[in-house]
Design a protein around this motif. Structure first.
Motif, PDB file in Angstrom:
ATOM      1  N   GLY A  28       0.817  -1.209   0.000  1.00  0.00           N
ATOM      2  CA  GLY A  28       0.000   0.000   0.000  1.00  0.00           C
ATOM      3  C   GLY A  28       0.850   1.259   0.000  1.00  0.00           C
ATOM      4  N   TRP A  29       0.272   2.340  -0.534  1.00  0.00           N
ATOM      5  CA  TRP A  29       0.990   3.616  -0.549  1.00  0.00           C
ATOM      6  C   TRP A  29       1.197   4.083   0.890  1.00  0.00           C
ATOM      7  N   ALA A  30       2.454   4.350   1.233  1.00  0.00           N
ATOM      8  CA  ALA A  30       2.822   4.782   2.588  1.00  0.00           C
ATOM      9  C   ALA A  30       2.292   3.815   3.652  1.00  0.00           C
ATOM     10  N   GLY A  31       2.240   2.526   3.306  1.00  0.00           N
ATOM     11  CA  GLY A  31       1.779   1.517   4.256  1.00  0.00           C
ATOM     12  C   GLY A  31       0.287   1.529   4.496  1.00  0.00           C
ATOM     13  N   SER A  32      -0.486   2.170   3.630  1.00  0.00           N
ATOM     14  CA  SER A  32      -1.943   2.270   3.803  1.00  0.00           C
ATOM     15  C   SER A  32      -2.603   1.053   3.173  1.00  0.00           C
ATOM     16  N   ARG A  33      -3.092   0.184   4.025  1.00  0.00           N
ATOM     17  CA  ARG A  33      -3.729  -1.036   3.569  1.00  0.00           C
ATOM     18  C   ARG A  33      -5.145  -1.114   4.120  1.00  0.00           C
ATOM     19  N   PRO A  34      -6.012  -1.894   3.495  1.00  0.00           N
ATOM     20  CA  PRO A  34      -5.735  -2.808   2.388  1.00  0.00           C
ATOM     21  C   PRO A  34      -5.678  -2.112   1.032  1.00  0.00           C
ATOM     22  N   VAL A  35      -5.072  -2.824   0.072  1.00  0.00           N
ATOM     23  CA  VAL A  35      -5.141  -2.424  -1.330  1.00  0.00           C
ATOM     24  C   VAL A  35      -6.298  -3.195  -1.952  1.00  0.00           C
ATOM     25  N   ARG A  36      -7.217  -2.465  -2.549  1.00  0.00           N
ATOM     26  CA  ARG A  36      -8.438  -3.088  -3.055  1.00  0.00           C
ATOM     27  C   ARG A  36      -8.524  -2.987  -4.581  1.00  0.00           C
ATOM     28  N   VAL A  37      -9.092  -4.010  -5.174  1.00  0.00           N
ATOM     29  CA  VAL A  37      -9.453  -4.021  -6.594  1.00  0.00           C
ATOM     30  C   VAL A  37     -10.935  -4.358  -6.672  1.00  0.00           C
ATOM     31  N   GLY A  38     -11.667  -3.587  -7.495  1.00  0.00           N
ATOM     32  CA  GLY A  38     -13.120  -3.684  -7.485  1.00  0.00           C
ATOM     33  C   GLY A  38     -13.679  -2.755  -6.419  1.00  0.00           C
ATOM     34  N   ASN A  39     -14.983  -2.561  -6.433  1.00  0.00           N
ATOM     35  CA  ASN A  39     -15.583  -1.637  -5.471  1.00  0.00           C
ATOM     36  C   ASN A  39     -16.989  -2.105  -5.126  1.00  0.00           C
ATOM     37  N   ASP A  40     -17.156  -2.539  -3.885  1.00  0.00           N
ATOM     38  CA  ASP A  40     -18.441  -3.105  -3.469  1.00  0.00           C
ATOM     39  C   ASP A  40     -19.527  -2.060  -3.248  1.00  0.00           C
ATOM     40  N   ALA A  41     -19.221  -0.794  -3.499  1.00  0.00           N
ATOM     41  CA  ALA A  41     -20.284   0.210  -3.446  1.00  0.00           C
ATOM     42  C   ALA A  41     -21.367  -0.074  -4.484  1.00  0.00           C
ATOM     43  N   TRP A  42     -21.061  -0.879  -5.498  1.00  0.00           N
ATOM     44  CA  TRP A  42     -22.091  -1.204  -6.494  1.00  0.00           C
ATOM     45  C   TRP A  42     -23.249  -1.980  -5.871  1.00  0.00           C
ATOM     46  N   ARG A  43     -23.019  -2.592  -4.704  1.00  0.00           N
ATOM     47  CA  ARG A  43     -24.072  -3.354  -4.032  1.00  0.00           C
ATOM     48  C   ARG A  43     -24.944  -2.475  -3.134  1.00  0.00           C
ATOM     49  N   GLN A  44     -24.505  -1.243  -2.846  1.00  0.00           N
ATOM     50  CA  GLN A  44     -25.203  -0.408  -1.878  1.00  0.00           C
ATOM     51  C   GLN A  44     -26.514   0.151  -2.433  1.00  0.00           C
ATOM     52  N   ARG A  45     -27.423   0.448  -1.511  1.00  0.00           N
ATOM     53  CA  ARG A  45     -28.608   1.213  -1.892  1.00  0.00           C
ATOM     54  C   ARG A  45     -28.221   2.684  -1.880  1.00  0.00           C
ATOM     55  N   GLN A  46     -28.378   3.317  -3.037  1.00  0.00           N
ATOM     56  CA  GLN A  46     -28.035   4.732  -3.191  1.00  0.00           C
ATOM     57  C   GLN A  46     -29.228   5.434  -3.843  1.00  0.00           C
ATOM     58  N   LEU A  47     -30.024   6.103  -3.018  1.00  0.00           N
ATOM     59  CA  LEU A  47     -31.264   6.711  -3.509  1.00  0.00           C
ATOM     60  C   LEU A  47     -31.020   7.942  -4.372  1.00  0.00           C
ATOM     61  N   ASP A  48     -29.793   8.452  -4.395  1.00  0.00           N
ATOM     62  CA  ASP A  48     -29.525   9.674  -5.141  1.00  0.00           C
ATOM     63  C   ASP A  48     -29.281   9.426  -6.627  1.00  0.00           C
ATOM     64  N   VAL A  49     -29.028   8.182  -7.021  1.00  0.00           N
ATOM     65  CA  VAL A  49     -28.637   7.888  -8.401  1.00  0.00           C
ATOM     66  C   VAL A  49     -29.694   8.304  -9.418  1.00  0.00           C
ATOM     67  N   LEU A  89     -29.484  13.621   4.015  1.00  0.00           N
ATOM     68  CA  LEU A  89     -30.095  14.816   3.429  1.00  0.00           C
ATOM     69  C   LEU A  89     -29.883  14.863   1.918  1.00  0.00           C
ATOM     70  N   SER A  90     -28.649  14.666   1.466  1.00  0.00           N
ATOM     71  CA  SER A  90     -28.364  14.792   0.036  1.00  0.00           C
ATOM     72  C   SER A  90     -29.120  13.748  -0.774  1.00  0.00           C
ATOM     73  N   SER A  91     -29.304  12.548  -0.221  1.00  0.00           N
ATOM     74  CA  SER A  91     -30.049  11.513  -0.941  1.00  0.00           C
ATOM     75  C   SER A  91     -31.512  11.913  -1.115  1.00  0.00           C
ATOM     76  N   LYS A  92     -32.121  12.464  -0.045  1.00  0.00           N
ATOM     77  CA  LYS A  92     -33.522  12.875  -0.143  1.00  0.00           C
ATOM     78  C   LYS A  92     -33.672  14.027  -1.135  1.00  0.00           C
ATOM     79  N   VAL A  93     -32.725  14.951  -1.107  1.00  0.00           N
ATOM     80  CA  VAL A  93     -32.820  16.090  -2.036  1.00  0.00           C
ATOM     81  C   VAL A  93     -32.705  15.612  -3.478  1.00  0.00           C
ATOM     82  N   LEU A  94     -31.841  14.632  -3.729  1.00  0.00           N
ATOM     83  CA  LEU A  94     -31.744  14.134  -5.099  1.00  0.00           C
ATOM     84  C   LEU A  94     -32.963  13.298  -5.487  1.00  0.00           C
ATOM     85  N   CYS A  95     -33.683  12.725  -4.521  1.00  0.00           N
ATOM     86  CA  CYS A  95     -34.995  12.133  -4.829  1.00  0.00           C
ATOM     87  C   CYS A  95     -35.955  13.230  -5.300  1.00  0.00           C
ATOM     88  N   TRP A  96     -35.898  14.378  -4.603  1.00  0.00           N
ATOM     89  CA  TRP A  96     -36.714  15.519  -5.026  1.00  0.00           C
ATOM     90  C   TRP A  96     -36.328  15.953  -6.437  1.00  0.00           C
TER      91      TRP A  96
END
Length: 605
Positions: free
Chosen positions: A345-366, A422-429
């Motif tokens: 990891g950069w400057a010892g910052s771990r973990p190093v990840r490949v892929g992004n599980d945010a695709w599984r999240q509920r995101q009402l703002d999309v 708040l931002s999710s509700k506003v983007l629903c609006w």
């Protein structure tokens, strides 16, 4: 004036994030340090495995080309390109190294990146004296998991062959002789002498790598970038910075599909030694409307149209499943996350990840981001939308109508508890507000009367539940006492006028409590770094409040946090001033473009 951020101790030989410049062929990208080392390159496409990964581990591969003796370094991009010229001043003399990812021979304008040959070119030019140079080439494919065999070629080049990757290195300095797992070669460059090197990638089991003359390829790549920018124009304030940021966004665009990668890198940390290290080499729908707006501001309508077409195709037929917040560059949905345990990891910052599980999240703002982008483009989409576009907009609006009361993970994609952000509700609006305006073009399934009623209910709920009397501001989530800079997005979305008393109070509280003297704005009170996008949102809010002079001063302070070649990562450390997070960060440059336009046209949407 752009200045370089200071370095920080990050381990032996590990540069600061701001030490890197960005190369792109609109298929893949590379990072080259001030020391002449290319420490990141994923040659097949932005999100493919690296062959140079020293950015994330000292043993994960690099290609250094620089003088043997260190000295003063100056560097700059060729105007309106991502072709980098680095001048090294040493006791023996001065030498320039010009680096680029080659464009296809003869490519011009919007052909850039469509058929990129996946070739790194590096041209060395002697400027004065006689300078000893060193080439140090140590490829490590598959994020450093593979050590290739190196084979001498009859023409003096070297073939690095491992697993699915074949890399061919050639140069005009005599035979390059491998030493087991790397090539080290020294040579001298005289004033007026020019020497070129090219490194070509090819799949090990596909067509052979393209062979290019480095000097010719470099000149042709410069011409391709210049021709591309000649088709775009921007005549507002801060034109140089806007044009450069537009070039960076172009460089992050995967030309084959039109998708814009959120950043070139994975796992560069939000805090040194922390674990919020995520893979940003994908395309986020949350950023969609902001990106579209930036493309229009920078006079890039073709890019906006191609990005829109990519999003519509990626979303596909609407069903019961929510639309993911992000996709792969060619529209892939499943980009499951895993950790690369072998990397430090950069400057010892771990973990190093490949892929992004945010695709599984509920995101009402999309849906709000997508429908807002359709609304922005509606004059170009015709009086009657085609069936697929109607289906998408109606389907997204119906999803919002059915789900807006649910909690979600919020704009910052938290990985703990779902909340009513708040931002999710506003983007629903936003989704229903824009859908109501688009209803005449949406056919019989449109239900503007019901959508308007739900829209108004959302607005009343946000105004009631989002406000905190004790703090005097709209906070990050309903019932929360925690400030969140995402509240600055409300005037930008036209949910509230910036001069509304409560909105004005929110802006002032956020600036006072989350802002810094350097013009940076943190996302929340415990955040140790300023988030560049939020800083540019504050600029927009100040303009909309009528405080143009203060907004310009703030904008110029934020500009000062770019590195020496005008690049922004995601965040700026408040203590050291160094850049943190993945780089270059599309949202940071999008924020710059949109804030510059707001300063140019204060009443513009």
């Amino acid at each position: 004036m752009i200045r370089a951020g200071p370095g920080i101790p990050t381990g032996v030989g590990q540069p600061a994030i701001s030490d890197y410049a960005f190369l792109s062929d609109c298929r893949s990208g590379a990072l080259v340090g001030r020391d002449g080392s290319i420490d990141w390159w994923c040659p097949d496409r932005f999100d493919s495995p690296s062959v140079f990964g020293r950015l994330l581990d000292p043993e994960a591969g690099y290609w250094r080309l620089a003088p043997l003796t260190t000295g003063r370094v100056e560097r700059a991009y060729r105007p309106d390109t991502l072709v980098l010229r680095t001048v090294h001043h040493t006791p023996q003399g001065s030498v320039a190294v010009t680096d680029a990812l080659a464009a296809e021979l003869g490519a011009r304008g919007h052909e850039l990146g469509m058929n990129s040959p996946a070739v790194l070119v590096r041209v060395v030019e002697g400027l004065s004296g006689r300078v000893p140079m060193e080439l140090d080439f140590a490829p490590r494919p598959e994020y450093g998991l593979l050590t290739p065999y190196l084979h001498e070629l009859d023409d003096g080049g070297v073939l690095a062959d491992a697993g699915p990757v074949a890399l061919t290195l050639r140069g005009g300095v005599g035979p390059l002789c491998p030493d087991r797992d790397r090539v080290r070669h020294t040579f001298e460059i005289d004033a007026g002498q020019v020497v070129g090197f090219d490194l070509a990638y090819a799949p090990a089991h596909g067509r052979p790598a393209v062979r290019l003359d480095p000097v010719t390829a470099l000149n042709d790549t410069v011409a391709a970038w210049e021709a591309y920018r000649e088709t775009h124009g921007y005549d507002g304030r801060y034109a140089d910075q806007v044009r450069h940021s537009a070039v960076v966004l172009t460089g992050l665009t995967y030309a084959r599909s039109g998708a814009v990668a959120a950043a070139l890198t994975t796992s560069l940390p939000e805090r040194v030694g922390g674990d919020r290290n995520y893979d940003y080499r994908y395309a986020w729908l949350r950023d969609f409307s902001m990106t579209m707006r930036a493309f229009w501001v920078a006079a890039c309508p073709d890019e906006a149209n191609r990005l829109f077409a990519w999003a519509a195709r990626s979303i596909g037929r609407m069903g019961d499943r929510p639309v993911p917040v992000l996709f792969g560059l060619e529209g892939e949905r499943d980009i499951s996350e895993h950790e690369l345990d072998h990397l430090a990891g950069w400057a010892g910052s771990r973990p190093v990840r490949v892929g992004n599980d945010a695709w599984r999240q509920r995101q009402l703002d999309v849906p709000g981001e997508v429908i807002s982008a359709v609304w922005r483009l509606h004059d170009y989409l015709g009086e009657t939308f085609d069936e697929e576009l109607r289906e998408m907009v109606v389907g997204l609006a119906e999803q919002v109508a059915a789900t807006w009361r649910l909690p979600d993970r919020g704009m910052w994609e938290t990985r703990d508890t779902e909340r009513h952000y708040l931002s999710s509700k506003v983007l629903c609006w936003v989704a229903l507000d824009r859908a109501v305006e688009l209803a005449p073009r949406l056919g019989e399934r449109a239900d503007p009367r019901r959508w308007a009623a739900i829209r108004d209910e959302i607005r009343a709920t946000v105004l009631r539940e989002g406000w905190n009397d004790r703090i005097g501001a709209y906070t990050g989530a309903f019932g929360s006492a925690e400030l969140d800079a995402s509240a600055l997005f409300l005037p930008v979305l036209h949910f509230l006028d910036a001069r509304d008393p409560r909105m004005r109070s929110t802006i002032e509280v956020v600036e006072r409590e989350l802002g810094t003297d350097d013009g940076l704005v943190r996302r929340w009170a415990t955040d140790p770094a300023g988030f560049v996008l939020c800083s540019f949102w504050l600029v927009e809010c100040l303009v909309m409040m009528g405080e143009q002079k203060r907004a310009r001063a703030l904008f110029e302070k934020v500009l000062g946090h770019a590195n020496d070649v005008g690049l922004f990562a995601e965040q700026i450390d408040l203590r050291t001033g160094v850049q943190l997070g993945n780089t270059p960060q599309a949202l940071s440059h999008i924020g710059l473009i949109n804030a510059a336009w707001r300063l140019t046209e204060p009443t513009t949407a």
